[in-house]
Design an enzyme around this catalytic site. Structure first.
Site, PDB file in Angstrom:
ATOM      1  N   GLY A  10      36.353  31.626  43.925  1.00 34.85           N
ATOM      2  CA  GLY A  10      37.642  30.951  43.737  1.00 34.85           C
ATOM      3  C   GLY A  10      38.767  31.957  43.871  1.00 34.85           C
ATOM      4  N   GLU A 103      31.756  36.425  39.179  1.00 38.44           N
ATOM      5  CA  GLU A 103      30.321  36.436  38.855  1.00 38.44           C
ATOM      6  C   GLU A 103      29.421  36.326  40.096  1.00 38.44           C
ATOM      7  OE1 GLU A 103      29.867  32.660  36.966  1.00 38.44           O
ATOM      8  OE2 GLU A 103      27.707  32.858  36.769  1.00 38.44           O
ATOM      9  N   ILE A 126      40.123  33.915  37.129  1.00 39.24           N
ATOM     10  CA  ILE A 126      41.066  33.392  36.127  1.00 39.24           C
ATOM     11  C   ILE A 126      40.324  33.081  34.837  1.00 39.24           C
ATOM     12  CG2 ILE A 126      42.667  32.438  37.838  1.00 39.24           C
ATOM     13  CD1 ILE A 126      41.580  29.618  36.890  1.00 39.24           C
ATOM     14  N   ASP A 127      38.994  32.891  34.913  1.00 34.15           N
ATOM     15  CA  ASP A 127      38.212  32.519  33.720  1.00 34.15           C
ATOM     16  C   ASP A 127      38.042  33.669  32.720  1.00 34.15           C
ATOM     17  OD1 ASP A 127      37.914  30.125  34.993  1.00 34.15           O
ATOM     18  OD2 ASP A 127      35.789  30.353  35.453  1.00 34.15           O
ATOM     19  N   ARG A 171      34.579  27.167  33.207  1.00 37.20           N
ATOM     20  CA  ARG A 171      33.284  26.529  33.416  1.00 37.20           C
ATOM     21  C   ARG A 171      32.329  26.846  32.256  1.00 37.20           C
ATOM     22  NH1 ARG A 171      30.886  25.198  38.231  1.00 37.20           N
ATOM     23  NH2 ARG A 171      32.408  26.255  39.519  1.00 37.20           N
ATOM     24  N   GLU A 221      37.304  22.640  30.870  1.00 37.61           N
ATOM     25  CA  GLU A 221      36.561  21.670  31.699  1.00 37.61           C
ATOM     26  C   GLU A 221      35.060  21.669  31.392  1.00 37.61           C
ATOM     27  OE1 GLU A 221      36.861  22.896  35.813  1.00 37.61           O
ATOM     28  OE2 GLU A 221      36.374  24.961  35.275  1.00 37.61           O
ATOM     29  N   ARG A 266      46.864  10.324  26.623  1.00 40.39           N
ATOM     30  CA  ARG A 266      46.849  10.586  28.063  1.00 40.39           C
ATOM     31  C   ARG A 266      46.092  11.888  28.327  1.00 40.39           C
ATOM     32  NH1 ARG A 266      48.760   6.136  28.289  1.00 40.39           N
ATOM     33  NH2 ARG A 266      50.672   5.479  29.342  1.00 40.39           N
ATOM     34  N   ARG A 275      45.510  28.375  39.423  1.00 38.40           N
ATOM     35  CA  ARG A 275      45.075  29.470  40.299  1.00 38.40           C
ATOM     36  C   ARG A 275      46.094  29.813  41.377  1.00 38.40           C
ATOM     37  NH1 ARG A 275      39.088  27.927  41.584  1.00 38.40           N
ATOM     38  NH2 ARG A 275      39.822  27.916  43.718  1.00 38.40           N
TER      39      ARG A 275
HETATM   40  O1  F6P Z   1      35.688  30.406  38.749  1.00 36.04           O
HETATM   41  C1  F6P Z   1      37.021  30.044  38.787  1.00 36.04           C
HETATM   42  C2  F6P Z   1      37.190  28.534  38.761  1.00 36.04           C
HETATM   43  O2  F6P Z   1      38.568  28.282  38.855  1.00 36.04           O
HETATM   44  C3  F6P Z   1      36.566  27.833  37.554  1.00 36.04           C
HETATM   45  O3  F6P Z   1      37.387  27.862  36.416  1.00 36.04           O
HETATM   46  C4  F6P Z   1      36.385  26.441  38.088  1.00 36.04           C
HETATM   47  O4  F6P Z   1      35.345  25.773  37.413  1.00 36.04           O
HETATM   48  C5  F6P Z   1      36.029  26.670  39.529  1.00 36.04           C
HETATM   49  O5  F6P Z   1      36.558  27.936  39.885  1.00 36.04           O
HETATM   50  C6  F6P Z   1      36.562  25.603  40.466  1.00 36.04           C
HETATM   51  O6  F6P Z   1      36.082  25.849  41.724  1.00 36.04           O
HETATM   52  P1  F6P Z   1      36.642  25.190  43.071  1.00 36.04           P
HETATM   53  O7  F6P Z   1      37.903  25.884  43.447  1.00 36.04           O
HETATM   54  O8  F6P Z   1      35.573  25.446  44.053  1.00 36.04           O
HETATM   55  O9  F6P Z   1      36.885  23.749  42.783  1.00 36.04           O
END
Ligand code: F6P
Length: 342
Positions: A10, A103, A126-127, A171, A221, A266, A275
């Site tokens: 990402g 990772e 960003i995680d 995640r 999420e 909501r 991001r």
């Molecule tokens: O690993 C960074 C991340 O932004 C996670 O927080 C998220 O679950 C994932 O990438 C989303 O991935 P994509 O951009 O493929 O939807």
């Protein structure tokens, strides 16, 4: 010396700052040449390159995203992936590779280093869930974007006397939810590391409604309810590293709140807004210093390593220290946030 550079996984704010620092010091101080590989591991796998000179990196410091583009390509998912990468690196005359990623990207780098590829890793996500480093760049920007969104959601929630559930990225680790939620005064923060009890969540929401306050909940999420245990999936889709696409927990919680309290709720999914765009000063500073240290590692043939932030220092650690185990929120850190729940 010819050095290849790639960005995988990402995207995140600060990638361009790393590329700029690597190239500026690599050419200016060490006299190296560079090859840019496009779209993460797809670049060296398929031999997709782009020039990377000082002119190419001019003006990119404040720009989000990555000029090299990114993908979640996994060369180990292909039978001949490693051989193709080795052949393309040799064909391009590349002596060493700098892989900037999280990772998955650095997991591939770790395995390639074991197979004799000269690789240095730079941790990004960003995680903020990579071990071996106190922080990854991109995290500070994401937290600030989420904090500003939550601040704004407070005022609209108040006007309508509603609950607002803000779903943020994360995640496996709840760092963004924890930091942004604490910074913006969330009434409940739910993270993947601590499965939640929906009865308790509703109780916190009720107590806020009772004092005429409109509650804000921040949810990663990847947060999971205690009873279920399964992550909430938006689709069954998986990437080449086997990760499912997440999303939907915020909606589920908002629906539950409406049903149980009779008040409006909501859900707002911040998604990829976290991001995008320009990095904060802290992320530009960290990314730049990571880039400077990564190219020095190449100059010293210190391969199989990853640059890392420890306190205020940039150090080098074995790649496996960053990718072996995820860095998650401890119960003690979560307990600090819990003081403000309800
Ligand atoms: O690993 C960074 C991340 O932004 C996670 O927080 C998220 O679950 C994932 O990438 C989303 O991935 P994509 O951009 O493929 O939807």
């Amino acid at each position: 010396m010819r050095v290849g550079v790639l960005t995988g996984g990402g995207d995140c704010p600060g990638l361009n700052a790393v590329i700029r620092a690597v190239v500026r010091k690599g050419i200016g101080v060490h006299g190296f040449e560079f090859v840019g590989y496009r779209e993460g591991w797809r670049g060296p796998l398929e031999g997709v390159t782009t020039p990377l000179t000082i002119d190419d990196v001019r003006g990119i410091l404040p720009r989000g995203g990555t000029i090299l583009r990114s993908s979640r390509t996994n060369p180990f998912a292909l039978e001949d992936g490693v051989e193709r990468i080795k052949a393309n690196l040799a064909g391009d005359g590349v002596d060493a590779l700098i892989a900037i990623g999280g990772e998955d990207t650095l997991g591939v780098a770790t395995k390639l280093a074991d197979l004799g590829v000269n690789v240095v890793g730079v941790p990004k996500t960003i995680d903020n869930d990579l071990s071996g480093t106190d922080f990854t760049f991109g995290f500070d920007t994401a937290v600030n974007i989420a904090m500003e969104a939550i601040d704004r959601l407070h005022t609209t929630a108040e006007s309508h006397h509603r609950a607002v559930v803000v779903e943020v990225m994360g995640r496996h680790a709840g760092w963004i939810a924890l930091h942004a939620g604490m910074a913006a005064g969330a009434n409940v923060i739910l993270i993947p590391e601590q499965p939640f009890d929906i009865d308790e969540v509703v109780k916190h929401v009720q107590s806020r409604f009772e004092i005429d306050y409109s509650p804000i909940l921040v949810v990663s999420e990847g947060a999971v309810p205690r009873e279920g245990g399964e992550m909430t999936l938006q689709s069954g889709e998986r990437d080449s590293f086997g990760h499912v696409r997440l999303g939907g927990i915020g909606e589920r919680i908002a629906a539950e709140i409406e049903e149980r309290t009779g008040k409006e709720a909501r859900a707002v999914v911040l998604g990829h807004v976290q991001r995008g765009g320009t990095p904060t000063a802290r992320d530009r500073w960290m990314a730049t210093r990571f880039g400077l240290s990564a190219i020095d590692a190449v100059a010293e043939s210190d391969y199989g390593t990853m640059v890392a932030l420890r306190g205020k220092d940039i150090v080098r650690v074995p790649l496996i220290e960053g990718t072996g185990e995820l860095k998650v929120v401890s119960p003690e850190e979560y307990a600090e946030a819990e003081v403000f729940f309800g």
